[in-house]
Enzyme design. Structure first.
Site, mmCIF file in Angstrom:
data_model
loop_
_atom_site.group_PDB
_atom_site.id
_atom_site.type_symbol
_atom_site.label_atom_id
_atom_site.label_comp_id
_atom_site.label_asym_id
_atom_site.label_seq_id
_atom_site.Cartn_x
_atom_site.Cartn_y
_atom_site.Cartn_z
ATOM 1 N N ARG A 240 -16.175 -78.506 11.135
ATOM 2 C CA ARG A 240 -15.996 -79.844 11.675
ATOM 3 C C ARG A 240 -15.125 -79.758 12.913
ATOM 4 N NH1 ARG A 240 -19.614 -81.613 9.373
ATOM 5 N NH2 ARG A 240 -19.758 -83.378 7.947
ATOM 6 N N GLU A 269 -16.727 -85.257 19.138
ATOM 7 C CA GLU A 269 -18.154 -85.143 19.472
ATOM 8 C C GLU A 269 -18.847 -86.511 19.319
ATOM 9 O OE1 GLU A 269 -19.017 -82.166 16.346
ATOM 10 O OE2 GLU A 269 -20.315 -83.661 15.407
ATOM 11 N N HIS A 287 -24.083 -79.636 17.030
ATOM 12 C CA HIS A 287 -23.994 -79.950 15.593
ATOM 13 C C HIS A 287 -25.382 -79.865 14.922
ATOM 14 C CE1 HIS A 287 -21.285 -82.224 12.524
ATOM 15 N NE2 HIS A 287 -22.186 -81.472 11.896
HETATM 16 C C1 GLV Z 1 -23.132 -81.448 8.548
HETATM 17 O O1 GLV Z 1 -22.252 -81.219 9.283
HETATM 18 C C2 GLV Z 1 -22.955 -81.803 7.175
HETATM 19 O O2 GLV Z 1 -21.800 -81.993 6.746
HETATM 20 O O3 GLV Z 1 -23.948 -81.918 6.464
#
Ligand code: GLV
Length: 328
Positions: A240, A269, A287
């Site tokens: 994250r 982000e 991401h």
């Molecule tokens: C993606 O970052 C998730 O947490 O599924």
């Protein structure tokens, strides 16, 4: 009996909408419009359920303004977008989407590690700019993967998947640090050795971050931690934004404190710190660690299953609890 009302806060597979429409009155957001908190609150009026992604913040202010809401189903394994304590106080169930993305995300973590250590995007940009004139002995020479020491910070399911790939596929020496140590059988299966955080930072040739974000993991990797790493080391963040101090990282990449970084997640982000966009030795992706169509379908399906099961009175399938902590 009237159907419960559900808000889908983001664009999703048409079949997910069709599935939910069989059970609920559905309002969807197929245009993927960016809703302000006030707009989200407005649309949640009279809704009992919400289908969310990790970028939709469910907090005290929203919960206080949406008294009909009973469940939020996140199409993500991480759920730091949920204030789970506030949700518990308001009697709102929270669910996430674990397991279905584990192997896909571990694949991506490894891909990003390899692209970073072997300087794949940096060398591709060089080629595309037309700067490749001849072969040179040290051109884009990167770091070794096989036989190197792979450090993993956060040893949930995805971390274990990365450990297996490193140990079994690439003969890496795997060390890890986690809030709690794995049981010995699992440690042996992952061929991973538990170490303290300091040893992890100092010994890893490649450090992959897979820990959940929480106030206690905020800036778990900052200037002080980067300074403990090897100057030849690579850092990969698929966890994250906020776990890494991006400004400190940009500085560390620029001044050679570490060799390179691969980042799939960013503080703030989708805005990316401008300093990260201008350093060459970083691989940046938007991401996408869980982004394969089968996996994204499975994540959407699980979020929908949670809503259906909850409103059928069978309880949520993958609830998250306030005390549980977000496990990647
Ligand atoms: C993606 O970052 C998730 O947490 O599924």
């Amino acid at each position: 009996m009237s159907k419960p009302h559900v808000l889908i806060t983001c664009a999703v597979f048409p079949e997910t909408i069709a599935r939910l429409q069989r059970h609920f009155e559905v309002e969807s957001n197929q245009d993927d419009a960016e809703w302000s908190p006030a707009e989200l609150i407005r649309r949640l009026q009279g809704k009992q359920g919400a289908f969310t992604t990790g970028s939709v913040r469910i907090d005290e202010a929203l919960l206080a303004a949406c008294p009909d809401l009973k469940i939020c189903a996140n199409m993500a394994v991480g759920y730091n977008n949920f204030d789970v304590d506030a949700m518990a106080r308001h009697g709102v169930t929270a669910t996430n989407a674990p397991d279905v993305l584990t192997e896909t995300t571990a694949d991506f973590g490894f891909a990003l590690l390899m692209a970073t250590a072997r300087r794949i995007t940096e060398s591709e940009h060089f080629l595309r700019r037309g700067e490749w004139k001849k072969w040179r002995y040290d051109m884009f020479a990167g770091a070794e993967i096989h036989g190197a020491t792979l450090g993993i910070l956060g040893m949930g399911r995805i971390g274990q998947g990365i450990a297996r790939r490193g140990a079994l596929g690439f003969g890496m020496n795997v060390i890890y640090h986690n809030r709690s140590r794995l049981d010995p059988a699992l440690e042996a299966e992952c061929r991973a050795r538990y170490v303290g955080k300091e040893e992890l930072l100092k010994s890893a040739d490649h450090l992959v971050l897979v820990l959940p974000y929480s106030p206690s993991s905020h800036h778990a990797i900052g200037a002080a931690e980067l300074a403990q790493m090897k100057p030849t080391a690579t850092l990969v963040n698929i966890a994250r934004g906020g776990i890494v101090d991006d400004a400190a990282l940009a500085e560390a990449l620029r001044n050679g404190t570490i060799a390179a970084a691969g980042l799939d997640v960013f503080e703030g982000e989708p805005t990316v710190l401008p300093a990260l966009l201008t350093v060459p030795n970083v691989v940046l992706t938007p991401h996408i660690a869980s982004a394969t169509i089968p996996t994204r379908r499975a994540m959407a399906e699980l979020a929908a299953d949670n809503l259906v099961s909850f409103f059928e009175g069978k309880g949520p399938i993958t609830p998250v609890l306030p005390a549980q902590g977000a496990t990647k």
